[in-house]
Design an enzyme around this catalytic site. Structure first.
Site, short mmCIF file in Angstrom:
data_model
loop_
_atom_site.label_atom_id
_atom_site.label_comp_id
_atom_site.label_asym_id
_atom_site.label_seq_id
_atom_site.Cartn_x
_atom_site.Cartn_y
_atom_site.Cartn_z
N SER A 1 0.95 -1.27 0.02
CA SER A 1 -0.03 0.03 0.01
C SER A 1 0.81 1.34 -0.07
O SER A 1 1.89 1.36 0.85
CB SER A 1 -1.02 -0.01 1.21
OG SER A 1 -1.52 1.37 1.43
N SER B 1 -0.47 4.12 0.60
CA SER B 1 -1.35 5.16 1.59
C SER B 1 -0.70 5.78 2.66
O SER B 1 -0.88 6.82 2.82
CB SER B 1 -2.67 4.37 1.84
OG SER B 1 -3.37 4.22 0.91
N LYS C 1 -14.44 -3.29 1.56
CA LYS C 1 -15.31 -1.86 1.57
C LYS C 1 -16.87 -2.20 1.55
O LYS C 1 -17.38 -1.36 2.16
CB LYS C 1 -15.08 -1.38 -0.08
CG LYS C 1 -13.67 -0.77 -0.29
CD LYS C 1 -13.51 -0.11 -1.58
CE LYS C 1 -12.06 0.22 -1.87
NZ LYS C 1 -11.72 0.79 -2.96
N ASN D 1 -15.00 3.55 1.83
CA ASN D 1 -13.45 3.35 1.94
C ASN D 1 -12.78 4.34 2.93
O ASN D 1 -11.75 4.31 3.22
CB ASN D 1 -12.81 3.87 0.42
CG ASN D 1 -12.75 5.26 0.27
OD1 ASN D 1 -13.61 5.89 0.59
ND2 ASN D 1 -11.92 5.83 -0.75
N ASP E 1 -13.78 7.11 -3.81
CA ASP E 1 -13.09 6.46 -4.77
C ASP E 1 -13.44 7.04 -6.12
O ASP E 1 -12.80 7.54 -7.04
CB ASP E 1 -13.35 5.26 -4.91
CG ASP E 1 -12.63 4.33 -3.84
OD1 ASP E 1 -11.58 4.71 -3.58
OD2 ASP E 1 -13.18 3.27 -3.65
N GLY F 1 -16.89 -4.40 -7.17
CA GLY F 1 -16.81 -3.11 -6.13
C GLY F 1 -16.11 -2.06 -6.79
O GLY F 1 -16.73 -0.84 -6.65
#
Ligand code: ATR
Length: 280
Positions: A17, A19, A68, A89, A105, A133
């Site tokens: 990730s 993030s 999610k 999210n 998103d 999704g």
């Protein structure tokens, strides 16, 4: 100095990730005192881990694949766009509302397409590949821009047809299988399948992209994804991966949590520079 406010992303797998790095860059830009970590959490332990995180003083969470839909079910309060996507999210807690859920998103995709890359959506022929999704989260925001058409193509046609029926009140949306795409043309093709993750490409006929059209892969990777490479081979004006969408959805979550808008474009530029040039 007071202890930093704690944030995290939960998902499985989570080890690659970006993030934590993105949110650390946002925090440095805006002078916010926070920490943001990535934690491997599977569906079975999701509810308990979220409860424990907030009970221990955690301020906010991002949830990614495959969590999610679970985050959507767990939230006490949903924004209208999370309600519509049936996926969350971004989570946070406050005394008045309990656990709140949003979905940034779609916003992230639209910001990257229209603001960062100057692509128009209104009146355009859009093709969205995939009916899972990832597709669900972006359909309503795409239809808000009133494309001439949004066609959902999926391997399992029934899933595409069910999604098209669910969003039919919002605009011109239809569904088909990959073989039905032969002979058709689109101005923008968005890949929301998970095929890129396995280095695969949906079965796309050549001639699908109109002259001057663009391709966008919602997945991202250090090297060009198979779909980005396909777009380049079709002479796309732009063939982009989802790094910009990732940063933009993170910027929207950061703003929800901290009330400050970070400079997303500076972070996109840095991440592209680090991987040796943007996919274009
Ligand atoms: P996500 O939440 O990432 O969307 P998902 O709900 O499992 O994940 O959906 C994955 C999507 O990618 C589906 O649309 C899937 O097609 P099917 O519904 O027919 O299974 C699509 N997909 C995955 N691998 C693919 C491949 N190699 N070619 C085409 N479509 C693929």
């Amino acid at each position: 100095m007071t202890a930093p406010d704690r944030y995290a992303v939960f998902g499985q797998p989570i080890n690659h990730s970006k993030s934590p790095r993105i949110h650390a860059l946002f925090a440095a830009q805006t002078g916010q005192n926070l920490s943001y970590t990535a934690q491997e959490v599977g569906p079975a332990e999701f509810d308990q881990t979220v409860t424990d995180f907030f009970a221990a003083g955690g301020k906010g969470l991002n949830c990614t694949v495959p969590l999610k839909e679970l985050a959507f079910r767990l939230a006490d309060r949903l924004t209208p766009r999370a309600q519509r996507a049936k996926a969350v999210n971004t989570l946070w807690r406050d005394a008045e509302h309990g656990l709140s859920g949003d979905n940034t998103d779609g916003l992230g995709l639209i910001a990257d397409l229209t603001v960062n890359h100057g692509l128009a959506l209104g009146g355009q022929r859009l093709l969205l590949l995939g009916a899972g999704g990832a597709s669900r989260g972006v359909i309503a925001p795409l239809l808000e821009h009133q494309p001439a058409q949004l066609l959902i193509a999926n391997r399992t046609v029934d899933k595409a047809a069910a999604i098209a029926a669910e969003f039919a009140d919002l605009g011109a949306i239809a569904a088909c299988g990959y073989p039905d795409l032969t002979g058709r043309q689109f101005d923008l093709i968005i890949n929301a399948t998970s095929a890129s993750l396995g280095q695969k490409l949906p079965p796309l006929p050549s001639g699908l992209l109109a002259a001057g059209g663009a391709c966008y892969d919602m997945a991202y990777a250090k090297l060009a994804t198979p779909f980005v490479t396909w777009g380049q081979a079709q002479a796309a004006r732009l063939s982009l991966d989802g790094i910009g969408m990732l940063v933009e959805q993170a910027a929207a979550a950061f703003e929800i949590w901290r009330g400050v808008r970070p400079d997303s474009r500076a972070v996109i530029a840095l991440l592209n520079q680090e991987r040796g040039g943007a996919a274009s």
